[in-house]
Design an enzyme around this catalytic site. Sequence first.
Site, PDB file in Angstrom:
ATOM      1  N   GLU A  75       0.144   9.514 -15.415  1.00 36.78           N
ATOM      2  CA  GLU A  75       1.338   9.226 -14.612  1.00 36.78           C
ATOM      3  C   GLU A  75       2.446  10.235 -14.823  1.00 36.78           C
ATOM      4  O   GLU A  75       3.249  10.492 -13.924  1.00 36.78           O
ATOM      5  CB  GLU A  75       1.841   7.807 -14.916  1.00 36.78           C
ATOM      6  CG  GLU A  75       0.895   6.699 -14.459  1.00 36.78           C
ATOM      7  CD  GLU A  75      -0.295   6.485 -15.383  1.00 36.78           C
ATOM      8  OE1 GLU A  75      -0.260   6.991 -16.530  1.00 36.78           O
ATOM      9  OE2 GLU A  75      -1.260   5.810 -14.969  1.00 36.78           O
ATOM     10  N   ARG A  80       0.486  -5.109  -1.617  1.00 36.49           N
ATOM     11  CA  ARG A  80      -0.690  -4.443  -1.062  1.00 36.49           C
ATOM     12  C   ARG A  80      -1.759  -5.467  -0.652  1.00 36.49           C
ATOM     13  O   ARG A  80      -1.609  -6.653  -0.880  1.00 36.49           O
ATOM     14  CB  ARG A  80      -1.277  -3.467  -2.065  1.00 36.49           C
ATOM     15  CG  ARG A  80      -1.838  -4.151  -3.280  1.00 36.49           C
ATOM     16  CD  ARG A  80      -2.956  -3.391  -3.942  1.00 36.49           C
ATOM     17  NE  ARG A  80      -4.052  -3.083  -3.054  1.00 36.49           N
ATOM     18  CZ  ARG A  80      -5.081  -3.903  -2.815  1.00 36.49           C
ATOM     19  NH1 ARG A  80      -5.142  -5.096  -3.366  1.00 36.49           N
ATOM     20  NH2 ARG A  80      -6.059  -3.536  -2.019  1.00 36.49           N
TER      21      ARG A  80
END
Lengths: 332, 283
Positions: free
Chosen positions: A76, A184
């Site tokens: 990340e 999502r």
Amino acid sequence: MSTATKKPRLTTSAMIASIAGEGQRTKAAPFGHALAKLAETRPEIVGMTADLSKYTDLHIFAQAHPDRFFQMGMAEQLLMGAAGGMAKEGFTPFATTYATFASRRAFDFVHQVICEEHLNVKIVCGLPGLTTGYGPSHQATEDVAMFRGIPGLTIVDPCDALDIEQAVPAIAEHKGPVYMRLLRGNVPLVLDEYDYKFELGKAKLLRDGKDVLFISTGLMTMRALETAKALAADQIDVAVLHVPTIKPLDVATILREAGRSGRLVVVAENHTVIGGLGEAVATLLLSNGVTPSFRQMALPDEFLAAGALPTLHDRYGISSAVMATRIKGWLD
Amino acid sequence: MERTALIKSISQAAYRIRRYALRMGEVQGQGYVGQALGLADMLAVAYTHALNYQPQDPEWEGRDRFLLSHGHFAIAHYAALIEAGIIPQDELETYGSDDSRLPMSGMASYTPGMEMSGGSLGQGLVIAVGMALGLRLKKNPAFVYNSMSDGELDEGSTWEAAMSAAHHGLANLICLVDINNQQADGNSNKILGFEPIADKWQAFGWHVQRVNGNDIEAVLNAFDIARKLPDAKPRVIILDTLMGTGVPFLETRDKNHFIRVDAAEWQQALAILDASQTTGAAQ
């Protein structure tokens, strides 16, 4: 135990689970479809992810625009730094991962690489707040608190599929860094029942009411609307002001609505009570001499439990059933 | 240019870069001059030979990008940017002063030619990966150079980027690792052992060269090889450098991340540097 009395056994809600309630109208992968469509006319848009394209609906974009999709691996810090590098080269990267990893793991890269130079990176993150039963490793309960402290970073928490679809082109159009919390999979569709359009930086009154004013963001706007409908049966008149942009706040609208006398103001958010919309609104109101009765509906300052989302939402007070009960208690 | 003449020309640029850095150190009474003196030879090769840029237009789209990941080396980079004609020489008088374009730690928004805000170490190479991917997508043939310190080898993000650059076959990325073996708490190899560092980069899939970073000819050759290599892989040049190079009393001073220089010593250092240049002994 007889089968007639046996309750269904609720199990840990998976990360891919939809937060939609049973029978609720939904729309599939609104972020992925909206971004893929927008990118047809915006060649500078690229998609980047840290091994979570399928879990952030970015795979829809990747399938439509494979040459503009970059798999950065489960890294990340690299994702955020490389997204910054892409933005320096004139692209508009949409970088996706889970909200925990963008905030807690990659914070300095968001702060220094992306925001210090006000780069045009859109950080879009799944599993905001309490939307997984996996426990604190995946529950981003303090992401907004962390990111609110970064100058110039716009923060968006959409409510439903419609909000997400409309937010995507709006944040792409905005010059500068944006952090958007993402729902999502099969995402509930709610706001099409209201006269609503997403505008970056604007709060919208979805329904009016004389007894209670919800100031809510993210999926808690959906819960506030459900709560308002339920309380109508008890002759409790509830207004809902949806605040999809947490930073910068729509100061004028919030002050105007909270300043109307006689209403209990309840700030509802899918986030810890510390450092989110509740504290932002409280500071705004106090600083402007607006002092209504004020309550927060948010997650407690705790490491939350693992388990099934319906159980957890009841336990931590962000289900509409519990919210309605608490409102009645406060009004008594 | 004939090779010997080229090396001599670069050597003279390195001398000027050292001089600019010492003068900035004198203005501020402090600064990372030890690092600047150590890195001057690489910077001279970069800015007078390897890099493609236009001094009057530091943001020219065709330029090679040079990222200073170790932001505290800014004094060295400013000196190189003066040599490159991107920053006017008289501006060095403002180094580290309020409202100067030359802050002690390099930041992109302050200084022309400064491509990133460094200082939070381990961030240059991840940015470089993104820029290299972006350049390739644009079909822009420019290189991205990332200059970093040995201390940054401690940072996990460096290795995330190293893995990614090889995975994506970023032949337009050249990483420059300055091994002066000095970081805040002591010798870098004692703080967190990084050797065998060439093997590590090689295992990550990079083309690796390790040279004496204060031997201009060696540095020059390494840059030329890195730029011309046909392989679809990123390139790293590991430069072993000596802090204080060019000023013997600083070369031998007790090594420390932040070399102490007394007020009277700045002029002495400049005099020694000038004398060595006159006699040709600097290199």
